[in-house]
Design a protein around this motif. Structure first.
Motif, PDB file in Angstrom:
ATOM      1  N   GLU A  76       0.857  -1.183   0.000  1.00  0.00           N
ATOM      2  CA  GLU A  76       0.000   0.000   0.000  1.00  0.00           C
ATOM      3  C   GLU A  76       0.890   1.229   0.000  1.00  0.00           C
ATOM      4  OE1 GLU A  76      -3.738   1.861   2.586  1.00  0.00           O
ATOM      5  OE2 GLU A  76      -3.042  -0.169   3.022  1.00  0.00           O
ATOM      6  N   THR A  77       0.392   2.299  -0.561  1.00  0.00           N
ATOM      7  CA  THR A  77       1.117   3.574  -0.520  1.00  0.00           C
ATOM      8  C   THR A  77       0.140   4.690  -0.190  1.00  0.00           C
ATOM      9  OG1 THR A  77       0.813   3.962  -2.893  1.00  0.00           O
ATOM     10  CG2 THR A  77       2.869   2.893  -2.224  1.00  0.00           C
ATOM     11  N   TRP A  78       0.688   5.738   0.371  1.00  0.00           N
ATOM     12  CA  TRP A  78      -0.053   6.986   0.548  1.00  0.00           C
ATOM     13  C   TRP A  78       0.921   8.079   0.122  1.00  0.00           C
ATOM     14  CZ3 TRP A  78       1.089  11.414   3.267  1.00  0.00           C
ATOM     15  CH2 TRP A  78       0.082  12.379   3.290  1.00  0.00           C
ATOM     16  N   ARG A  80       0.974  12.428  -1.150  1.00  0.00           N
ATOM     17  CA  ARG A  80       0.265  13.676  -1.422  1.00  0.00           C
ATOM     18  C   ARG A  80       1.281  14.762  -1.740  1.00  0.00           C
ATOM     19  NH1 ARG A  80      -3.057  10.543  -1.243  1.00  0.00           N
ATOM     20  NH2 ARG A  80      -5.092  10.519  -0.312  1.00  0.00           N
ATOM     21  N   ASN A  91      -2.251   9.856   8.400  1.00  0.00           N
ATOM     22  CA  ASN A  91      -2.129   8.687   7.527  1.00  0.00           C
ATOM     23  C   ASN A  91      -1.047   7.727   7.996  1.00  0.00           C
ATOM     24  OD1 ASN A  91      -4.062   8.683   5.139  1.00  0.00           O
ATOM     25  ND2 ASN A  91      -3.505  10.829   5.406  1.00  0.00           N
ATOM     26  N   THR A 163      -1.889   0.342  -5.771  1.00  0.00           N
ATOM     27  CA  THR A 163      -0.832   1.356  -5.864  1.00  0.00           C
ATOM     28  C   THR A 163      -0.688   1.899  -7.277  1.00  0.00           C
ATOM     29  OG1 THR A 163       0.955  -0.210  -6.325  1.00  0.00           O
ATOM     30  CG2 THR A 163       0.469   0.228  -3.999  1.00  0.00           C
ATOM     31  N   GLY A 166      -1.360   5.840  -8.085  1.00  0.00           N
ATOM     32  CA  GLY A 166      -0.729   6.867  -7.257  1.00  0.00           C
ATOM     33  C   GLY A 166       0.071   7.883  -8.057  1.00  0.00           C
TER      34      GLY A 166
END
Length: 173
Positions: A76-78, A80, A91, A163, A166
């Protein structure tokens, strides 16, 4: 095994164009969520880049090493662009609760060390203890990407399908 860029420059003596990127979109192997194992079947670590508020992308990558096969996965990635500190912290804590990593790798430099200390103190006052481990980066970002290139290109490292959309993937050719 060597990756594309190393092969082209070291063995084929081809000078790569400055606009060529060390990672290409079509090298990435995306797998459906259903084919990933449960979190307990991986050694989970996070790689994070908190950035200075508003100046750069903030990113969290949840990575796992399969305990049976050794295969690497980005689970998973986050990320911004221009995220606030609060967005980053919220997050980071959300993903920590979900994945429970053994280690959160944070690039060490003077700003990041102060940021890490303040973040740790703030979260500890709320009863949250993150396993943050500062590491000294060696080489440029491109050099570090080249290190991962063969694993991505030969499918040893896979990426969760979620992912795929993104910001990082959108920057690849």
């Amino acid at each position: 095994e060597v990756g594309y860029s190393t092969w082209e420059t070291e063995y084929m003596c081809r000078v790569m164009e400055s606009d060529e990127k060390p990672l290409k979109k079509d090298w990435f192997t995306f797998v459906p969520e259903s084919s990933l194992k449960s979190p307990s079947d991986y050694i989970i670590e996070f790689g994070i880049d908190p950035q200075a508020e508003g100046s750069d992308d903030a990113a969290i990558a949840v990575t796992g090493k399969d305990l049976d096969t050794g295969r690497l996965a980005v689970l998973e990635t986050w990320e911004r662009d221009g995220a606030t500190i609060q967005q980053f912290v919220d997050n980071l804590v959300r993903l920590w609760r979900k994945w429970m990593p053994i280690r959160i790798i944070w690039e060490a430099n003077s700003f990041a060390n102060v940021y890490s200390k303040l973040l740790t103190e703030m979260l500890q006052s709320q009863g949250i203890y993150l396993p943050i481990t500062p590491v000294n980066a060696t080489g440029s970002k491109e050099t570090r990407a080249l290190f991962m290139q063969p694993y991505i290109e030969n499918g040893t490292m896979v990426f969760s399908e979620k992912t795929k959309e993104g910001a990082f993937m959108s920057k690849l050719r």
